[in-house]
Structures are given as structure tokens and as C-alpha cells.
Design a protein around this motif. Structure first.
Motif, short mmCIF file in Angstrom:
data_model
loop_
_atom_site.label_atom_id
_atom_site.label_comp_id
_atom_site.label_asym_id
_atom_site.label_seq_id
_atom_site.Cartn_x
_atom_site.Cartn_y
_atom_site.Cartn_z
N ALA A 88 0.82 -1.22 0.00
CA ALA A 88 0.00 0.00 0.00
C ALA A 88 0.85 1.27 0.00
CB ALA A 88 -0.93 0.01 1.22
N VAL A 89 1.96 1.27 0.76
CA VAL A 89 2.70 2.52 0.93
C VAL A 89 3.30 3.05 -0.38
CG1 VAL A 89 4.70 3.56 2.07
CG2 VAL A 89 3.09 2.23 3.39
N PRO A 90 4.00 2.22 -1.17
CA PRO A 90 4.52 2.76 -2.44
C PRO A 90 3.40 3.26 -3.35
CG PRO A 90 5.47 0.62 -1.97
CD PRO A 90 4.37 0.82 -0.98
N SER A 135 0.41 4.41 -2.47
CA SER A 135 -0.14 5.67 -1.95
C SER A 135 0.79 6.83 -2.25
CB SER A 135 -0.33 5.61 -0.44
OG SER A 135 -0.69 4.36 -0.03
N TYR A 136 2.09 6.58 -2.11
CA TYR A 136 3.06 7.64 -2.40
C TYR A 136 2.94 8.07 -3.86
CZ TYR A 136 7.50 9.64 -3.84
OH TYR A 136 8.44 10.43 -4.43
N ALA A 137 2.88 7.09 -4.76
CA ALA A 137 2.77 7.43 -6.18
C ALA A 137 1.47 8.19 -6.46
CB ALA A 137 2.82 6.16 -7.03
N LEU A 138 0.39 7.76 -5.81
CA LEU A 138 -0.89 8.44 -6.03
C LEU A 138 -0.87 9.87 -5.50
CD1 LEU A 138 -3.49 5.66 -5.12
CD2 LEU A 138 -3.04 6.64 -7.36
N ALA A 139 -0.14 10.08 -4.41
CA ALA A 139 -0.17 11.40 -3.79
C ALA A 139 0.87 12.35 -4.37
CB ALA A 139 0.03 11.27 -2.27
N GLN A 140 2.04 11.85 -4.71
CA GLN A 140 3.14 12.76 -5.01
C GLN A 140 3.71 12.63 -6.42
OE1 GLN A 140 4.39 15.25 -3.34
NE2 GLN A 140 3.38 15.04 -1.36
N ARG A 141 3.17 11.76 -7.23
CA ARG A 141 3.69 11.65 -8.59
C ARG A 141 2.56 11.85 -9.58
NH1 ARG A 141 8.69 9.40 -9.34
NH2 ARG A 141 8.10 8.48 -11.30
N ARG A 142 2.91 12.33 -10.76
CA ARG A 142 1.90 12.51 -11.80
C ARG A 142 2.14 11.45 -12.86
NH1 ARG A 142 0.42 14.53 -8.54
NH2 ARG A 142 0.37 16.62 -7.74
N PHE A 143 1.23 10.50 -12.99
CA PHE A 143 1.44 9.51 -14.04
C PHE A 143 0.12 9.19 -14.72
CE2 PHE A 143 0.82 7.26 -10.08
CZ PHE A 143 -0.07 6.25 -10.39
N LYS A 144 0.24 8.68 -15.90
CA LYS A 144 -0.95 8.30 -16.66
C LYS A 144 -1.69 7.23 -15.89
CE LYS A 144 0.07 8.85 -21.46
NZ LYS A 144 0.89 8.16 -22.43
N GLY A 145 -3.00 7.37 -15.81
CA GLY A 145 -3.78 6.34 -15.12
C GLY A 145 -3.86 6.56 -13.62
N ARG A 146 -3.33 7.68 -13.13
CA ARG A 146 -3.36 7.93 -11.70
C ARG A 146 -4.80 8.03 -11.20
NH1 ARG A 146 -2.10 12.75 -8.09
NH2 ARG A 146 -3.08 13.88 -9.78
N ALA A 148 -7.59 -1.39 0.21
CA ALA A 148 -8.01 -0.10 -0.32
C ALA A 148 -8.02 0.94 0.79
CB ALA A 148 -9.39 -0.22 -0.96
N PHE A 149 -8.46 0.50 1.97
CA PHE A 149 -8.52 1.43 3.09
C PHE A 149 -7.13 1.95 3.44
CE2 PHE A 149 -8.46 1.92 7.81
CZ PHE A 149 -9.13 3.12 7.84
N GLY A 150 -6.14 1.04 3.46
CA GLY A 150 -4.78 1.45 3.77
C GLY A 150 -4.25 2.42 2.73
N ILE A 151 -4.45 2.12 1.45
CA ILE A 151 -3.98 3.01 0.39
C ILE A 151 -4.62 4.39 0.55
CG2 ILE A 151 -3.93 3.41 -2.10
CD1 ILE A 151 -3.86 0.41 -2.50
#
Lengths: 300, 363, 275
Positions: free
Chosen positions: C88-90, C92-103, C149-152
Motif C-alpha cells: 500500500a505505501v509505495p 499511496s506515495y505514487a498516487l499522492a506525489q507523482r503525476r502519471f498516466k492512469g493515476r 483499499a482502506f490502507g492506500i
């Protein structure tokens, strides 16, 4: 080794970070949901070599048979008892403890700890304890009733009583949780509002409650009700431990029926239909919850 | 004196979807220079800095470091240090660990970086000593020696600022990038840190690129200022050039403590310059003062007495607003009285009415 | 003055009576666990044992599988938590702090997954595990709970509040994105991680539904599953040791709750979002 371009490497990094979690979500959540939906239209039995498409037959069996309707109505009755009582008691306890904070903080703190205990305690172990509390001859409840001159009851094996006994245990478990949510709501009420009510002559007792506390707790109350409802719908541990849906299916509930049909009788198709009905109930509730949470945010 | 360029941006553009943030800019950072990227917020200066760092990528154009294209390299590979506006210190690490992190990433193998195991990994104790030595030296320079074991949350703004500088210094980068590093400090500390930054720049001998919206900061510290307006480089040059010979009306407006007087041809000020009816004329208030034989006449509206000088707001016969500065001992006439103003003709700036570009006309 | 005293008295009476009802099964469980055998089967009301009888605990710990249940519970709960965080942690980090296609799409999936209670996925997962042949293993008890999902959602909320400068600084310092996740983002997310850990551990230590389905081997029983095996075997005469076993199984979480009440209340209340 050819070096990858930086955009390529960035894309691979994103895949490495977000990919595994996404993959397991698909594998263990979305794929199973799709499969269960499909299975609910079949007569598949676990271990059978093949299955047939039977359309809505599983659903008509669930809604048409006494047993199926029993599971649904039992669940709805259970939920209909647990919601108002545990929310009402949770609110009453929260109000009492909140006021007590002013003159006996240690007692208030101690009582709060006690009320919350059932939330952390292992429900199955506590159910075993409840079984002894409600034991027909050795239980403290019947012993007390007998001592007071009342009639001892078969709390867990009386068909007319068993569902209410389970609901009482459900309430016992939910009150503390609801209390904590209400306490958080109470703390968030700005004290100026009480001062204003005081000035307007509504500073005491019930008038204070109706003019300030209750309106301010409105969103919290809705939220607590939906959370209680979603938890109540899933009632399983107490049923599996104490009654196994009996006697004579008097305490059969949706999740227990799902378990029994699917994993004891291995009727995967029928159990899938039960699952879908259970899912539909919960989806409606959860969507309501999302709406409320959203409203609560705008309210602030 | 030609210093070889450390970093060059050539024909750089950056677009996010439909919006163009940077439009075809060229910037050269010479060896040992202190360059300020100056502009209002939203002018693209921070994006420029992030592209220099490698945290953002250009849509078009090249980034050259020591003459080589580095567009495929990460910040760390470019060996560029950056100090952030918010300092961006790691809250869970001590000052020492904050400053040591960039070195740890460089000198220790991934095995050596692991807790416990790292202590026995080959070569790690030597590397650890080296790191401790470098951090110690940087801490000494910045006066942080006593704070090395504190967490950032217990430091004052100025101390955090120094830690952020220290973290940049320890790795001996080829270039320092500073993103409004002083904007979170109070006014007194800011002036003090300016001097410290200049001293640090001398000491390291590395080029500094400094983003700011504060022209006095840029004027005080930089030897080269790049003025950015609307995603373009409006002018690049020494502070004195910018003040004395602004390349455009916009730069003239932006640079200078007192807002420059701009007279349009329609304002009808023929006494200023023969070209006054076809070009915009700029004249800074500090170059326009009361003089008995002055070429201009206007009516006094208000006067602000500031001690060493007096700021006069006047209005010409045709209603044009004029600002001038008089010395502190000037006897202020009653409001509404006519005042004659004089100026040095060499202090006039002429700008094309349409393009706003500077016109070189012998005065 | 007197009115307020009376109202205080009434509300205190009500609150204490309620607390007594809440405590009733706990007290009865403790009382039976400490009672000698003959007192258990007496028909008189007797809340307190006449003397403390430790033998029930000795029996539960030495002659039954209760210690094994505790160990299984520990393995399963720790395994679930470790994998949940690892996945979950990686993300969540990508969802919060990176901009990528499909985010947005991935985050949409997380929100959709929040709507699915575990019970819904049980049948297909059971069928799949049976096919692969991993029912009756620790893996079967752990794997279905790895996607959280809750953790993410929880970690993403936390990470998106952190300034992006912090992560840029780490990139300048030469950390890879993976290193940023585990050396910078995760240590900073400790408050969120604690709340999540409490929620996850409580939920899975107490879960009966899945262990009842996925395992038939008593040696793999988690505490709730185990206590049921115990109860069904003893068939009424070993109430003392059964209650002692129930006490032992309930104790870890209750003690943890008593020691860290605030964190527990927060963690479990946060779980209300998921329900």
C-alpha cells in the motif's frame, strides 16, 4: 546495456510503485466480484465438473423460499433493532460522559474505557463468555432472575427470543464505538454556541440540548447510524458462535446463510446470489455514507 | 573577462497542456557567478530553476552542463545542489542526518546504508568517517556544530535555513540553486542572511542561481540578474546595466525602488526630449528634482517627507501624473503651487511606443 | 444547585449501571476462569470466586492448543500487516506525489474497492485457492487481505498533505523513488501507520469468517477459530479452562487497548470510514 530514456525510466518507476498494489486489488477484489456476479446465475456446486446457466433461479429461490426470506427478514429485524438502540444509547452515554468531564474527569475517563472495551475485545471469545452468562442453569442472568422470582429463559434456544438476544449482544458491542464517534462530535461543537443559547435563555437542560447540541450533532448522528447499519448487516461471529442460525433458522442471517450454503453445503451458485443481495444492501448503505461524509465536510 | 559557462539553457520552452510557462528562453550561468532570476510570481522563474535542477523537463530546448547535454540525467547525476523555499528538511532526521543524507547516498553502497548490517559492510566505516568529517566541517562554517543532534522542529527559521545550506554544501556541487531561500525569514534576519550567502558564495567559488521576486535582494547580491516577465527573459545583465539601460519599458517599470515615470506621446511633454511626440519617455523620480531653471513645470499635489528625501507627486498642465524626489532640506511649497523640475538629459530612457523596446537615440 | 446535584446523581447512576452491563461478560468470564470446578457448577449467584484458582490457566496453556492459536494469530496478523504496508505505501506515495498516466483511474479503483466488503469476495477466492491447492495454509489466511483499499486511501491522504519540496529535496540528494518511499515518506507517515496497524491487527485477530472457510486443520486455527474448536471439544465439563482460554485470547488486544487508549480509539474510529 542500453540506457533507457528518462521518460521511460519514470514510467517504469510508476509501474513499480503503483503496479503491485493495483494488481493484487484486481486479483483479490475486482476479479472475485465479477466472478461472484457471474456465478449467481449458475447452479455451480463446489467440486462439480460443470454447471448450467439458470438465470435468476437462485434469486427467486432466495426471495421465494421461506428459508431465504427468513434470512433476509432476520437480518433486517436485527439491523432495525441494533441501529436505534445502539445509536440512542451511544448518544446518551456520550452526553453523560461529556458533562461528567467537567466535575469528575477521572470517572468519566474510566467509564469511557469500559464502554469501549467490547470494541477491542475478540468478539468470538466474548460470545463464548456470553454463552456462559446466558447459560440456562449456570448463567448469571437466569440465576439472578430466579433469585428475584422471575422465570428463567432459554435465551439462545428459544425460537422467539434468540434473535433479540443476538441483537442485545450486537448493541452491547456497538454502544462504545458509537459513543466515541459522538464524543468526537460533541467536542467539535464551538462553546460560543452554548454561550449564545445561555444569553437567549436556552442555556439549561432540554432546551439547551434541543437548540444547540442536537442540531450540531445532526451530521454525526447520520454518520453513526450508517456505520452501525453496515456493521450490523455483517453480523456473523455471534451467530456462528452461539446459534449457527438456529434453532430452526430462527437466527439465520444473510452472511451466515452465505457461509452455510457456500461452505458447508458447497452450493456456490446459490451462495453467490445471497452474496449479491448482501452486497446490494451494503452498497446502498455505503453510498449513503459517502454522501453524508461529503455533506459533513461542506457543513464545516 | 570571459568566464566559461557552467550551465546554459538554449531555446528552452515548457508547456503544461495548453499553457506555456516558458517561451524560448536562453540563460547562461558563467563560472563563479551569482545569478538572480528575478520576476513576479508566475513568471516562470521557479520552473526555470526546476529545469536546471532536473526536477522538471523542458518541452523544447537544451540544458547544457559544462558544454554537455544533461537532459537525460537526474539531479543527483548532474551534481547540482538546491535549497528550497520551505527548506524541505527531513523532519524525522537530526541535523547531522539531514546534512549527511546526500553523502550517504553517494559514498555508501546500498548494503552499507542498511541499518545494523551497514555497520559491517565492507568499506563502510571509512566512508562513514569521511561523511562525519565533511558534515562537521560544513557545520563549523555555518555555526551549526552545537545543533547537530537536534531535530528540525526544534530549530529557529534562521537555523533551518543554515541546515538547508549545509545540506547543499557538503557534497561540493558544481552549481547551487536557491529558490527564494530568504522569503520565510523576518526582515532583519533576511538582511543578515544576505551577507552570509554572499560570503558563502565567495567561499565555495561555485556559481549560485538565486530565484527571487525581491529586486533589492537581487540587486544587493547578484552580479548577473535575469529579469523574467511572462515566461520570457526580458533582460539579462549586471544590476547597473538593468538600472541604467533597461531593455524595455517593462524592465524599466520592474527595476528601481521608485516607480519610473513613463510619459506617452499623448501626454504632450515636448520639454523633455525632441522625440517625445513619437516615443515613450522614461524618467526615474530620483533623477527628476525641483530646479529653478528646470525644463518641466507641474503643480504640486502631495509631498511625502521621508527625512533624507521628499517624494513629490505632481500633475502637469494636461493632467499627467509626475513623481519627483527632492532633497530632505527642500522647502515644500503649498499644494497646488507650480514647481519647476530639472533633470540630466542622459537619464532619459526612450522606448518604442508599440513594442516597448528601448530606442537608442543620442540625446 | 440541588436540581443539578440530582441530575448529576441520576446520570451517574445510569452511566455506572450501563458500564456494569458492559462489564458483565468480562467479569463472568474472569470469574469462571478463576473459579474452582465445583463453584462453576453451583446454582447460586456468586460473582467472585471463593479463592483464586490458577489451575484453569495452567490447563489451558499446557494441555490445550491455546498457545498454538496465539502463535497462529500472531503469524497471520503480522503477515497481513507486513504485506499490506509493503504494497500500500509505495502505491499511496505514487498516487499522492507523482503525476502519471492512469493515476486517476487507479485512485478510482481504490475508492471502488472501498465499497466491497470482504464477504463478497469469499466464494471466488475460496474456489481459486482450492484450485491452486493452497487452502489450509498460512498463505490462504494472509493473501486475501494483502490488497487494502482502506490502507492506500489512508496513506494517500497523509502523503498528499506533505509538501512536495520535501520529496524534491530527496531527489536532489540522490534518493531513488523507492528509497524516498521507505526512507522519507514511510517514517514520516508513522501516525497514519499506527492508526492503520491498530485497525488491521484488531480486525484480523478477531476475524472468524475467513479462517472458518479457508482452514479445516486445527493446527492452523487463529484465536477465534481455535476457541471454537476448544469449546466444541470440551462439551460442557471444562468450562474453567475454556474461560481461561477465552481470557488469554482476548487479553493481548484488551491490554494493548488499555495501554494505548487514545491511539486505539483513533485507529478504530478511522476504520469507521471503511466500516
Amino acid at each position: 546495456m542500453r540506457r533507457l530514456s528518462i521518460t521511460r525510466r519514470e514510467a517504469l518507476t510508476d509501474l513499480w510503485l503503483a503496479g503491485p498494489a493495483t494488481l493484487v486489488m484486481v486479483l483479490f477484489i475486482f476479479l472475485p466480484v465479477a466472478i461472484v456476479a457471474v456465478l449467481s446465475f449458475t447452479d455451480y456446486q463446489f467440486g462439480a465438473p460443470s454447471f448450467a446457466w439458470i438465470g435468476l433461479e437462485n434469486y427467486s429461490k432466495l426471495f421465494g423460499s421461506t428459508l431465504g426470506r427468513r434470512a433476509i427478514s432476520n437480518t433486517l429485524i436485527y439491523v432495525a433493532i441494533v441501529i436505534p438502540v445502539s445509536v440512542g444509547l451511544g448518544l446518551a452515554v456520550a452526553l453523560g460522559l461529556h458533562r461528567m468531564m467537567a466535575w469528575a474527569p477521572w470517572l468519566s475517563q474510566l467509564l469511557r474505557t469500559i464502554y469501549f472495551l467490547p470494541v477491542a475485545a475478540t468478539l468470538v471469545a466474548m460470545s463464548v463468555a456470553w454463552q456462559m452468562v446466558l447459560h440456562p442453569s449456570l448463567g448469571v442472568v437466569n440465576q439472578t432472575l430466579a433469585a428475584l422470582g422471575g422465570t428463567p429463559q432459554d435465551w439462545l434456544s428459544d425460537r422467539g427470543l434468540v434473535l433479540y438476544t443476538l441483537a442485545a449482544i450486537g448493541i452491547w458491542q456497538a454502544v462504545g464505538y458509537n459513543m466515541v464517534l459522538f464524543l468526537a462530535g460533541l467536542v467539535a461543537i464551538p462553546p460560543e454556541l452554548y454561550d449564545a443559547a445561555e444569553v437567549d435563555g436556552a442555556g439549561h437542560g432540554w432546551s439547551r440540548f434541543w437548540t444547540v447540541t442536537w442540531p450540531m450533532l445532526g451530521p454525526t448522528t447520520l454518520f453513526v447510524m450508517v456505520v452501525t447499519a453496515t456493521n450490523a448487516f455483517r453480523v456473523f461471529e455471534t451467530v456462528a458462535t452461539l446459534t449457527r442460525g438456529g434453532p430452526a433458522f430462527a437466527s439465520d442471517t444473510l452472511v451466515y446463510a452465505l457461509y452455510r450454503e457456500g461452505f458447508i453445503y458447497f452450493k456456490a451458485g446459490y451462495a453467490s446470489a445471497i452474496t449479491m443481495v448482501f452486497f446490494a444492501f451494503l452498497l446502498i448503505l455505503t453510498l449513503a455514507q459517502f454522501r453524508i461524509v461529503e455533506k459533513k465536510v461542506h457543513y464545516r | 573577462m570571459t568566464r566559461s559557462p557552467v550551465l546554459e539553457l538554449r531555446g528552452l520552452s515548457r508547456r503544461y497542456g495548453q499553457t506555456t510557462v516558458l517561451n524560448d528562453i536562453d540563460v547562461t550561468i558563467p563560472e563563479g557567478s551569482f545569478t538572480a532570476l528575478l520576476g513576479a510570481s508566475g513568471c516562470g522563474k521557479s520552473t526555470t530553476l526546476r529545469i536546471m535542477a532536473g526536477l522538471d523537463r523542458p518541452s523544447e530546448g537544451e540544458v547544457l552542463l559544462s558544454g554537455k547535454d544533461v537532459s537525460q540525467k537526474t539531479t543527483h547525476q548532474r551534481n547540482i545542489a538546491m535549497v528550497f523555499q520551505s527548506y524541505a528538511l527531513y523532519p524525522h532526521l537530526t541535523v547531522f542526518q539531514n546534512m549527511a543524507l546526500p553523502l550517504t547516498m553517494r559514498h555508501l553502497s546500498s548494503l552499507g546504508r542498511m541499518p545494523f548490517v551497514g555497520a559491517v559492510a565492507p568499506g563502510s566505516s571509512k566512508a562513514r568517517n569521511l561523511i562525519a568529517e565533511k558534515v562537521g566541517a560544513a557545520a563549523e562554517v555555518l555555526g551549526l556544530t552545537d545543533l547537530l543532534h537536534r531535530k528540525p522542529s526544534s530549530l529557529s527559521g534562521g537555523q533551518k535555513q543554515r541546515v538547508a545550506l549545509g545540506r547543499a554544501m557538503v557534497r561540493d556541487p558544481v552549481l547551487f540553486l536557491l529558490d527564494e531561500p530568504l522569503s520565510n525569514l523576518d526582515a532583519r534576519l533576511r538582511v543578515k542572511m544576505r551577507a552570509e550567502l554572499v560570503a558563502l558564495h565567495r567561499r565555495t567559488g561555485r556559481p549560485f542561481v538565486y530565484v527571487t521576486h525581491d529586486q533589492s535582494e537581487a540587486m544587493a547580491m547578484a552580479d548577473q540578474i535575469v529579469v523574467m516577465i511572462g515566461g520570457k527573459v526580458a533582460q539579462a545583465g549586471a544590476p547597473r546595466d538593468l538600472y541604467d539601460r533597461p531593455a524595455s519599458r517593462d524592465v524599466a517599470t520592474f527595476i528601481g525602488h521608485n516607480a519610473i515615470n513613463l510619459f506617452q506621446p499623448a501626454d504632450g511633454m515636448p520639454g523633455l526630449h525632441p522625440a517625445a511626440d513619437e516615443a515613450v519617455i522614461g524618467l526615474r523620480p530620483e533623477h527628476l528634482s525641483p530646479a529653478a531653471t528646470g525644463a518641466l513645470e507641474a503643480n504640486l499635489e502631495t509631498a511625502e517627507y521621508l527625512g533624507s528625501e521628499i517624494i513629490l507627486a505632481l500633475r502637469s498642465e494636461r493632467g499627467t501624473e509626475i513623481r519627483a524626489i527632492a532633497p530632505g532640506d527642500y522647502a515644500i511649497p503649498a499644494p497646488g503651487s507650480p514647481v519647476r523640475l530639472g533633470f540630466e538629459p542622459t537619464r532619459l530612457h526612450l522606448f518604442d511606443e508599440q513594442t516597448g523596446k528601448r530606442l537608442e537615440v543620442a540625446s | 444547585m440541588i436540581r443539578s446535584f440530582i441530575s448529576r446523581a441520576w446520570s451517574t447512576l445510569f452511566l455506572v449501571a450501563g458500564a456494569a452491563v458492559i462489564l458483565l461478560p468480562f467479569l463472568w468470564m474472569l470469574s469462571l476462569a478463576f473459579k474452582p470446578r465445583d463453584e462453576i457448577f453451583s446454582a447460586d449467584i456468586q460473582l467472585l470466586p471463593s479463592r483464586i484458582e490458577w489451575s484453569n490457566f495452567v490447563v489451558a496453556l499446557t494441555e490445550t492448543d491455546v498457545p498454538l492459536f496465539l502463535w497462529n494469530g500472531f503469524v497471520v496478523v503480522a503477515g497481513i500487516l507486513a504485506f499490506q504496508i509493503l504494497f500500500a505505501v509505495p502505491c499511496s506515495y505514487a498516487l499522492a506525489q507523482r503525476r502519471f498516466k492512469g493515476r486517476t483511474f487507479v485512485f478510482g479503483m481504490v475508492l471502488a474497492a472501498l465499497l466491497v466488503p470482504f464477504h463478497v469476495t469469499a466464494i471466488p477466492i475460496f474456489l481459486g485457492f482450492a484450485k491452486v491447492g493452497i487452502l489450509n495454509s498460512y498463505g490462504a489466511l494472509i493473501l486475501p487481505f494483502v490488497p487494502t483499499a482502506f490502507g492506500i486511501f489512508l496513506f494517500r491522504q497523509f502523503f498528499s498533505q506533505l509538501p512536495s519540496d520535501l520529496f524534491d529535496a530527496a531527489r536532489v540528494d540522490g534518493l531513488s523513488e523507492t528509497a524516498i518511499v521507505w526512507r522519507i515518506a514511510f517514517p514520516l507517515a508513522m501516525p497514519a501507520a499506527t492508526a492503520f496497524a491498530i485497525f488491521s491487527v484488531t480486525a484480523h485477530w478477531n476475524d472468524l469468517f475467513w479462517p472458518l472457510i479457508a482452514t479445516t486443520d486445527p493446527h492452523l486455527a487463529t484465536p477465534p477459530r481455535g476457541i471454537l474448536y476448544f469449546r466444541d471439544e470440551e462439551s460442557g465439563d471444562d468450562v474453567g479452562p475454556l474461560m481461561a482460554g477465552a481470557v488469554i485470547i482476548t487479553a493481548p488486544l484488551v491490554l494493548a487497548f488499555l495501554l494505548a487508549q487514545r491511539k486505539f480509539t483513533q485507529g478504530l474510529a478511522a476504520g469507521g470510514l471503511k466500516g
